[in-house]
Design a protein around this motif. Structure first.
Motif, PDB file in Angstrom:
ATOM      1  N   LEU A   1      22.790 -14.919 -57.232  1.00  0.00           N
ATOM      2  CA  LEU A   1      21.359 -15.040 -56.949  1.00  0.00           C
ATOM      3  C   LEU A   1      20.535 -14.415 -58.064  1.00  0.00           C
ATOM      4  O   LEU A   1      19.536 -15.002 -58.507  1.00  0.00           O
ATOM      5  CB  LEU A   1      21.031 -14.379 -55.607  1.00  0.00           C
ATOM      6  N   ALA A   2      20.949 -13.254 -58.538  1.00  0.00           N
ATOM      7  CA  ALA A   2      20.194 -12.579 -59.609  1.00  0.00           C
ATOM      8  C   ALA A   2      20.173 -13.422 -60.877  1.00  0.00           C
ATOM      9  O   ALA A   2      19.130 -13.595 -61.515  1.00  0.00           O
ATOM     10  CB  ALA A   2      20.797 -11.208 -59.873  1.00  0.00           C
ATOM     11  N   ASP A   3      21.333 -13.961 -61.253  1.00  0.00           N
ATOM     12  CA  ASP A   3      21.400 -14.790 -62.467  1.00  0.00           C
ATOM     13  C   ASP A   3      20.636 -16.101 -62.276  1.00  0.00           C
ATOM     14  O   ASP A   3      20.004 -16.606 -63.214  1.00  0.00           O
ATOM     15  CB  ASP A   3      22.849 -15.085 -62.825  1.00  0.00           C
ATOM     16  N   ALA A   4      20.717 -16.668 -61.074  1.00  0.00           N
ATOM     17  CA  ALA A   4      19.996 -17.916 -60.802  1.00  0.00           C
ATOM     18  C   ALA A   4      18.495 -17.711 -60.939  1.00  0.00           C
ATOM     19  O   ALA A   4      17.783 -18.560 -61.489  1.00  0.00           O
ATOM     20  CB  ALA A   4      20.339 -18.430 -59.414  1.00  0.00           C
ATOM     21  N   CYS A   5      17.999 -16.583 -60.438  1.00  0.00           N
ATOM     22  CA  CYS A   5      16.564 -16.299 -60.528  1.00  0.00           C
ATOM     23  C   CYS A   5      16.120 -16.065 -61.970  1.00  0.00           C
ATOM     24  O   CYS A   5      14.961 -16.297 -62.322  1.00  0.00           O
ATOM     25  CB  CYS A   5      16.211 -15.077 -59.679  1.00  0.00           C
ATOM     26  N   ALA A   6      17.048 -15.597 -62.792  1.00  0.00           N
ATOM     27  CA  ALA A   6      16.707 -15.300 -64.190  1.00  0.00           C
ATOM     28  C   ALA A   6      16.735 -16.544 -65.070  1.00  0.00           C
ATOM     29  O   ALA A   6      16.306 -16.491 -66.233  1.00  0.00           O
ATOM     30  CB  ALA A   6      17.677 -14.256 -64.735  1.00  0.00           C
ATOM     31  N   ALA A   7      17.211 -17.666 -64.545  1.00  0.00           N
ATOM     32  CA  ALA A   7      17.302 -18.902 -65.341  1.00  0.00           C
ATOM     33  C   ALA A   7      15.916 -19.395 -65.721  1.00  0.00           C
ATOM     34  O   ALA A   7      14.936 -19.194 -64.998  1.00  0.00           O
ATOM     35  CB  ALA A   7      18.057 -19.969 -64.560  1.00  0.00           C
ATOM     36  N   ALA A   8      15.851 -20.066 -66.847  1.00  0.00           N
ATOM     37  CA  ALA A   8      14.562 -20.560 -67.355  1.00  0.00           C
ATOM     38  C   ALA A   8      14.008 -21.660 -66.458  1.00  0.00           C
ATOM     39  O   ALA A   8      14.726 -22.295 -65.695  1.00  0.00           O
ATOM     40  CB  ALA A   8      14.757 -21.092 -68.770  1.00  0.00           C
ATOM     41  N   TYR A   9      12.704 -21.865 -66.579  1.00  0.00           N
ATOM     42  CA  TYR A   9      12.018 -22.962 -65.885  1.00  0.00           C
ATOM     43  C   TYR A   9      10.698 -23.222 -66.602  1.00  0.00           C
ATOM     44  O   TYR A   9       9.999 -22.266 -66.908  1.00  0.00           O
ATOM     45  CB  TYR A   9      11.746 -22.600 -64.421  1.00  0.00           C
ATOM     46  N   PRO A  10      10.370 -24.474 -66.882  1.00  0.00           N
ATOM     47  CA  PRO A  10      11.163 -25.712 -66.752  1.00  0.00           C
ATOM     48  C   PRO A  10      12.373 -25.672 -67.689  1.00  0.00           C
ATOM     49  O   PRO A  10      12.376 -24.960 -68.684  1.00  0.00           O
ATOM     50  CB  PRO A  10      10.177 -26.809 -67.157  1.00  0.00           C
ATOM     51  N   VAL A  11      13.381 -26.489 -67.355  1.00  0.00           N
ATOM     52  CA  VAL A  11      14.618 -26.411 -68.108  1.00  0.00           C
ATOM     53  C   VAL A  11      15.307 -27.771 -68.186  1.00  0.00           C
ATOM     54  O   VAL A  11      15.204 -28.596 -67.271  1.00  0.00           O
ATOM     55  CB  VAL A  11      15.564 -25.361 -67.460  1.00  0.00           C
ATOM     56  N   LEU A  12      15.988 -27.963 -69.292  1.00  0.00           N
ATOM     57  CA  LEU A  12      16.805 -29.149 -69.521  1.00  0.00           C
ATOM     58  C   LEU A  12      18.256 -28.673 -69.560  1.00  0.00           C
ATOM     59  O   LEU A  12      18.611 -27.847 -70.407  1.00  0.00           O
ATOM     60  CB  LEU A  12      16.416 -29.794 -70.851  1.00  0.00           C
ATOM     61  N   SER A  13      19.091 -29.162 -68.637  1.00  0.00           N
ATOM     62  CA  SER A  13      20.466 -28.681 -68.528  1.00  0.00           C
ATOM     63  C   SER A  13      21.445 -29.795 -68.881  1.00  0.00           C
ATOM     64  O   SER A  13      21.223 -30.952 -68.540  1.00  0.00           O
ATOM     65  CB  SER A  13      20.751 -28.196 -67.094  1.00  0.00           C
ATOM     66  N   PHE A  14      22.531 -29.401 -69.535  1.00  0.00           N
ATOM     67  CA  PHE A  14      23.595 -30.354 -69.868  1.00  0.00           C
ATOM     68  C   PHE A  14      24.873 -29.556 -70.069  1.00  0.00           C
ATOM     69  O   PHE A  14      24.871 -28.327 -70.045  1.00  0.00           O
ATOM     70  CB  PHE A  14      23.244 -31.164 -71.114  1.00  0.00           C
ATOM     71  N   ARG A  15      25.968 -30.250 -70.235  1.00  0.00           N
ATOM     72  CA  ARG A  15      27.219 -29.547 -70.485  1.00  0.00           C
ATOM     73  C   ARG A  15      27.985 -30.235 -71.608  1.00  0.00           C
ATOM     74  O   ARG A  15      27.873 -31.435 -71.830  1.00  0.00           O
ATOM     75  CB  ARG A  15      28.060 -29.468 -69.220  1.00  0.00           C
ATOM     76  N   ASP A  16      28.742 -29.431 -72.329  1.00  0.00           N
ATOM     77  CA  ASP A  16      29.633 -29.954 -73.360  1.00  0.00           C
ATOM     78  C   ASP A  16      30.958 -29.204 -73.259  1.00  0.00           C
ATOM     79  O   ASP A  16      31.229 -28.523 -72.266  1.00  0.00           O
ATOM     80  CB  ASP A  16      28.996 -29.841 -74.755  1.00  0.00           C
ATOM     81  N   SER A  17      31.764 -29.311 -74.269  1.00  0.00           N
ATOM     82  CA  SER A  17      33.099 -28.704 -74.216  1.00  0.00           C
ATOM     83  C   SER A  17      33.052 -27.183 -74.134  1.00  0.00           C
ATOM     84  O   SER A  17      34.033 -26.545 -73.725  1.00  0.00           O
ATOM     85  CB  SER A  17      33.901 -29.120 -75.452  1.00  0.00           C
ATOM     86  N   THR A  18      31.920 -26.595 -74.510  1.00  0.00           N
ATOM     87  CA  THR A  18      31.815 -25.136 -74.493  1.00  0.00           C
ATOM     88  C   THR A  18      31.223 -24.600 -73.192  1.00  0.00           C
ATOM     89  O   THR A  18      31.162 -23.390 -72.988  1.00  0.00           O
ATOM     90  CB  THR A  18      30.963 -24.640 -75.672  1.00  0.00           C
ATOM     91  N   GLY A  19      30.749 -25.477 -72.329  1.00  0.00           N
ATOM     92  CA  GLY A  19      30.210 -25.008 -71.064  1.00  0.00           C
ATOM     93  C   GLY A  19      28.903 -25.668 -70.685  1.00  0.00           C
ATOM     94  O   GLY A  19      28.511 -26.690 -71.253  1.00  0.00           O
ATOM     95  N   ILE A  20      28.216 -25.062 -69.700  1.00  0.00           N
ATOM     96  CA  ILE A  20      26.928 -25.553 -69.209  1.00  0.00           C
ATOM     97  C   ILE A  20      25.806 -24.840 -69.955  1.00  0.00           C
ATOM     98  O   ILE A  20      25.846 -23.613 -70.128  1.00  0.00           O
ATOM     99  CB  ILE A  20      26.810 -25.315 -67.690  1.00  0.00           C
TER     100      ILE A  20
END
Length: 706
Positions: free
Chosen positions: A318-337
């Motif tokens: 929850l703490a890390d989720a709240c600290a996530a940026a907004y607005p945000v563009l998310s994607f994943r590659d071989s190194t992670g999300i």
């Protein structure tokens, strides 16, 4: 016959130097292409595959006929790609705006990969960002088509015109046909089809119309995904993931597309499983997807971005989720999300909100709205259910009659509400009237009160001075707040006292939700079968607390924290622990409901990872649908009946809970009676009596049938 086959198709009998892939995913994809070829090859119209003419060698002519058919229905997109490559469009020219927002350009980066999540506030331009991503992928040869999937028919209808305008700008001449992929409401370039006997279709006759054969893709819902550009509901895409007829063809057609899924947070547990399975197959087959949401919880975002990834990532705390940026563009590659902050809507606002325990008091709600309207405010009242909206309007009408003044929302001079239970003919009138009276360009400076339900949350470009809304989960509440002070206006255009965004959030008596644990009311609470509008009262309770915790919030700066504190599992468990056993029991029931719905979703979806020959389809009498629950019923009136807004009504959709038990699927409406002054009509279906008037469609109680 064997010798003739060898002569006609020699390559089929030669040594295979390059074997086709033997992976199950490829075989399923190939099966879909075979279905498409069979369907197209069975079309007997003159230019396609009519019965063989005397002297015709079909083996020879079939090659040219097939090439023509594929090209003319729009499956061959090379000409449109070449045109874009020859003169690449700018964002400004494509959308008729001065410049693009950074978010819209960032979303179009080809390096983002095959699945992208874009979270930004309402009105920030997410739709244009998704469409511009399609333009870039199409121009680069990464995709051949676009399917824009929305949660409702109304939202799809609204967006259709915007996409049509974009396509016209991109290709001023010879543009691909844009399909409105809504069964019963099909359109190709705004032209509606006329159904004929023997499954044939007639389109408006336009001399020299080069798009005539392109409309093939709109003649049947099963062909919608063959369109180069189509706008419809998420259901049409999800049917490619279910064990239903022509699922493989839908899957194969969609594989060439950028699949845009709007309002992805609005899906329930069952539809979420279907969407996950669809995306797994879609990405595996080489497709691309972008998911749009006002604010998506971290748990859901992680689940979607794990699709197609061998290494699964755990959702953040929850703490890390709240600290996530907004607005945000998310994607994943071989190194992670990866979560990349983007600049969304440059407009920021401080919303002042407070709870008011008047959810059960339509007169008090009406008085609050009328007081604001009397000062010139445009007031938006959003109730969770249709009966509550109708009760609020009736209270407002009584108040208006007693006090004088006229702040009522009207369509063609008739006072009404805005919700989903209106005919196809009347709903556009309601939408147009709402945007005219509460939109960016207002008709006059008088106050107005518009009462409605969730239909006011999405798609409509409306701008209220004051919001009065029922309590609801935080992500939904943010959608509603997006309609409050949506546009920048000179201070003088808003009445004094309403120049700052203010929202009243209506709660039950004493702000106490605990009685709703036993009996759901006003759309809040869980039904005995696990259903309900907003069944998870833990989210609703968390939302109420967040509103009460601070008198104002910064939007969209606080969006991330607000959503996570109302949806994250840690936050919900905190509500359970504090409020005791009854709430813990609710949590267990919700978890059980979710698991059950996800389980049904897994049973209903096509396992594209299994060998084709091992996949068993259910018996034809087993109903598999994109949404759980009984099916709605379309009632057709021939001849059409007079509606309440000077428009005839050809058909009405009955919700599944409005349909009487035991009524035959072939039953027709009877005992049709027109109401005085052409204010609507009543009819009977089976053992039930219905009324359609300015309040929409309702099933009458026994004592009302006179």
């Amino acid at each position: 016959m064997g010798e003739r086959l060898k002569q006609s198709y020699p390559l089929a009998f030669m040594e295979c130097l390059r074997p086709l892939p033997d992976q199950p995913a490829f075989v399923h994809l190939f099966a879909g292409l075979v279905q498409l070829a069979d369907w197209l090859g069975s079309d007997t119209r003159e230019a396609f595959f009519p019965y063989t003419a005397p002297g015709e060698d079909r083996i020879q002519s079939a090659v040219a006929r097939a090439a023509y058919a594929v090209r003319s229905i729009g499956l061959d997109v090379s000409a449109w790609k070449n045109e874009l490559n020859g003169q690449p469009p700018t964002f400004s020219a494509a959308f008729g705006v001065p410049t693009a927002r950074p978010m819209q350009l960032a979303a179009a980066e080809l390096s983002l990969g095959d699945i992208v999540v874009l979270e930004a506030e309402t009105g920030s331009g997410k739709t244009e960002a998704a469409l511009w991503r399609f333009v870039q992928l199409f121009e680069a040869g990464k995709v051949d088509s676009l399917y824009f999937a929305l949660p409702t028919r109304v939202a799809a209808t609204q967006l259709y015109q915007r996409v049509l305008a974009l396509v016209t700008r991109l290709w001023p001449k010879g543009a691909p046909v844009v399909v409105r992929a809504l069964p019963g409401y099909e359109a190709a370039d705004d032209q509606e089809k006329i159904s004929l006997p023997d499954f044939k279709v007639q389109w408006p006759d336009v001399p020299g119309d080069y798009t005539a054969h392109q409309r093939w893709v709109a003649e049947s819902p099963k062909r919608f995904l063959a369109a180069t550009i189509a706008v419809g509901t998420i259901d049409q895409a999800l049917l490619g993931a279910l064990k239903v007829k022509h699922a493989h063809m839908r899957h194969a057609l969609l594989a060439r597309s950028l699949l845009v899924v709007d309002e992805v947070h609005a899906s329930d547990a069952y539809m979420t499983v279907l969407l996950e399975k669809l995306l797994q197959a879609h990405i595996k087959a080489g497709g691309h997807s972008i998911l749009l949401s006002a604010t998506l919880g971290a748990m859901a975002r992680t689940r979607y971005l794990n699709i197609g990834n061998k290494k699964k990532h755990a959702p953040p705390s929850l703490a890390d989720a709240c600290a996530a940026a907004y607005p945000v563009l998310s994607f994943r590659d071989s190194t992670g999300i990866h979560l990349h902050p983007v600049a969304g809507n440059p407009q920021h606002k401080t919303v002042h909100w407070e709870t008011l325990d008047a959810m059960d008091n339509p007169k008090q709600i009406a008085m609050l709205a009328a007081q604001a309207a009397a000062q010139g405010a445009r007031v938006l009242v959003v109730r969770n259910t249709v009966p509550a909206a109708v009760a609020t309007l009736k209270a407002l009408e009584e108040l208006t009659l007693a006090q004088g003044g006229d702040w009522l929302f009207k369509v063609n001079g008739v006072s009404t509400v805005h919700h989903s239970r209106y005919s196809r003919q009347d709903r556009p009138l309601l939408d147009q009237a709402v945007e005219a009276q509460l939109g960016k360009t207002r008709q006059d400076g008088r106050g107005r009160v518009i009462v409605g339900t969730q239909t006011l949350e999405q798609s409509l470009d409306i701008d209220a001075d004051l919001l009065i809304t029922d309590l609801c989960p935080m992500d939904v509440l943010l959608q509603r707040l997006g309609r409050l002070h949506r546009h920048n206006r000179p201070e003088a255009e808003r009445p004094e006292g309403y120049r700052q965004p203010h929202a009243w959030v209506l709660t039950p008596a004493g702000h106490d939700l605990s009685p709703l644990l036993k009996r759901a009311r006003h759309g809040l609470g869980r039904f005995h079968d696990g259903g309900g509008v907003y069944p998870d009262l833990r989210m609703v309770e968390a939302t109420k607390r967040l509103v009460q915790a601070q008198p104002s919030r910064q939007i969209p700066a606080d969006n991330r924290q607000l959503v996570e504190h109302a949806t994250h599992i840690e936050a919900l468990q905190g509500v359970e622990e504090e409020l005791g056993p009854d709430w813990q029991k609710l949590g267990q029931a919700i978890e059980g409901d979710t698991s059950a719905r996800r389980g049904v979703g897994h049973l209903h979806t096509l396992p594209y990872y299994e060998a084709f020959g091992e996949v068993l389809f259910p018996d034809s009498d087993q109903k598999i649908a994109t949404r759980l629950g009984a099916a709605d019923r379309l009632v057709v009136f021939d001849p059409p009946q007079p509606g309440p807004f000077q428009q005839t009504v050809k058909q009405l959709a009955l919700r599944h809970h409005q349909i009487p038990e035991g009524v035959s699927p072939d039953a027709l409406p009877t005992d049709i009676a027109v109401l005085p002054a052409s204010a609507g009509f009543e009819f009977t279906l089976g053992s039930a009596r219905y009324r359609y008037n300015r309040f929409g469609l309702e099933r009458l109680k026994a004592h009302d049938k006179n």
